[in-house]
Design an enzyme around this catalytic site. Structure first.
Site, mmCIF file in Angstrom:
data_model
loop_
_atom_site.group_PDB
_atom_site.id
_atom_site.type_symbol
_atom_site.label_atom_id
_atom_site.label_comp_id
_atom_site.label_asym_id
_atom_site.label_seq_id
_atom_site.Cartn_x
_atom_site.Cartn_y
_atom_site.Cartn_z
ATOM 1 N N GLU A 95 -1.436 -8.827 3.847
ATOM 2 C CA GLU A 95 -1.362 -9.253 5.249
ATOM 3 C C GLU A 95 -2.750 -9.416 5.874
ATOM 4 O OE1 GLU A 95 -1.748 -4.793 5.698
ATOM 5 O OE2 GLU A 95 -0.958 -6.173 4.206
ATOM 6 N N CYS A 143 0.824 -1.203 0.000
ATOM 7 C CA CYS A 143 0.000 0.000 0.000
ATOM 8 C C CYS A 143 0.865 1.263 0.000
ATOM 9 C CB CYS A 143 -1.003 -0.016 1.147
ATOM 10 S SG CYS A 143 -2.293 1.236 0.969
ATOM 11 N N HIS A 195 -3.617 -5.063 0.429
ATOM 12 C CA HIS A 195 -3.081 -5.488 1.728
ATOM 13 C C HIS A 195 -3.070 -7.009 1.857
ATOM 14 C CE1 HIS A 195 -2.636 -1.670 3.897
ATOM 15 N NE2 HIS A 195 -3.511 -1.252 2.989
#
Length: 178
Positions: A141, A43, A139
């Site tokens: 994660e 990001c 994202h």
């Protein structure tokens, strides 16, 4: 958000600036890293790498696209099949959560776009002259526990970092994705 002054523009009214020292510190860190250091930008990290290498940003995506890129919306990302990203994730068709209102505008020299959203917004870039210099706008994660491709992406990054470390400790650094 990165101050648009960094890429020769005035800030958009919707920009929420970070403290100046963050970009300065990260730029010094990037410049201090050995050239072959693996990097996975996520990001802001994607935006930072582009700006740090001379590119610029779309400061407010809703000004150029009706598609939603905020609020954790899940989007599909077709990825260039011959890219480091596709090899690292184990597939050329990815999904991820999007939380951004800014995105890459002009791509920095030396970088390649490896994925775009349906509306044309750049979602992933990489340096083809590096073993693992990859950046994604979404994202990974946030979905790595439920998405095998995102978990594989992180495992590939960790393997690249371990190989790099071993090479610096006297071994040889090899691209584990070939």
């Amino acid at each position: 958000d990165i101050d648009a002054e960094r890429f020769g523009q005035r800030n958009h009214p919707k920009v929420s600036l970070q403290h100046r020292s963050r970009f300065d510190t990260e730029l010094r860190l990037l410049r201090a890293l050995p050239e072959a250091t693996p990097i996975l930008g996520i990001c802001y990290g994607c935006q930072f790498l582009n700006v740090a290498h001379g590119g610029d940003l779309i400061q407010h995506v809703p000004d150029v696209s009706r598609a939603n890129h905020e609020g954790g919306i899940v989007q599909s990302y077709p990825v260039a099949p011959d890219s480091v990203l596709a090899r690292a994730a184990g597939t050329a068709s990815l999904k991820g959560q999007s939380w951004h209102h800014q995105a890459i505008g002009t791509l920095a020299e030396g970088w390649t776009v490896t994925s775009r959203a349906e509306d044309g917004i750049v979602e992933a870039i990489e340096r083809p002259d590096h073993a693992f210099r990859v950046a994604v706008q979404w994202h990974p994660e946030r979905t790595a526990e439920t998405d095998d491709a995102m978990a594989t992406l992180f495992r590939s990054f960790i393997a690249a970092a371990a190989s790099f470390r071993a090479g610096r400790a006297g071994g040889s650094y090899t691209n584990t994705l070939q």
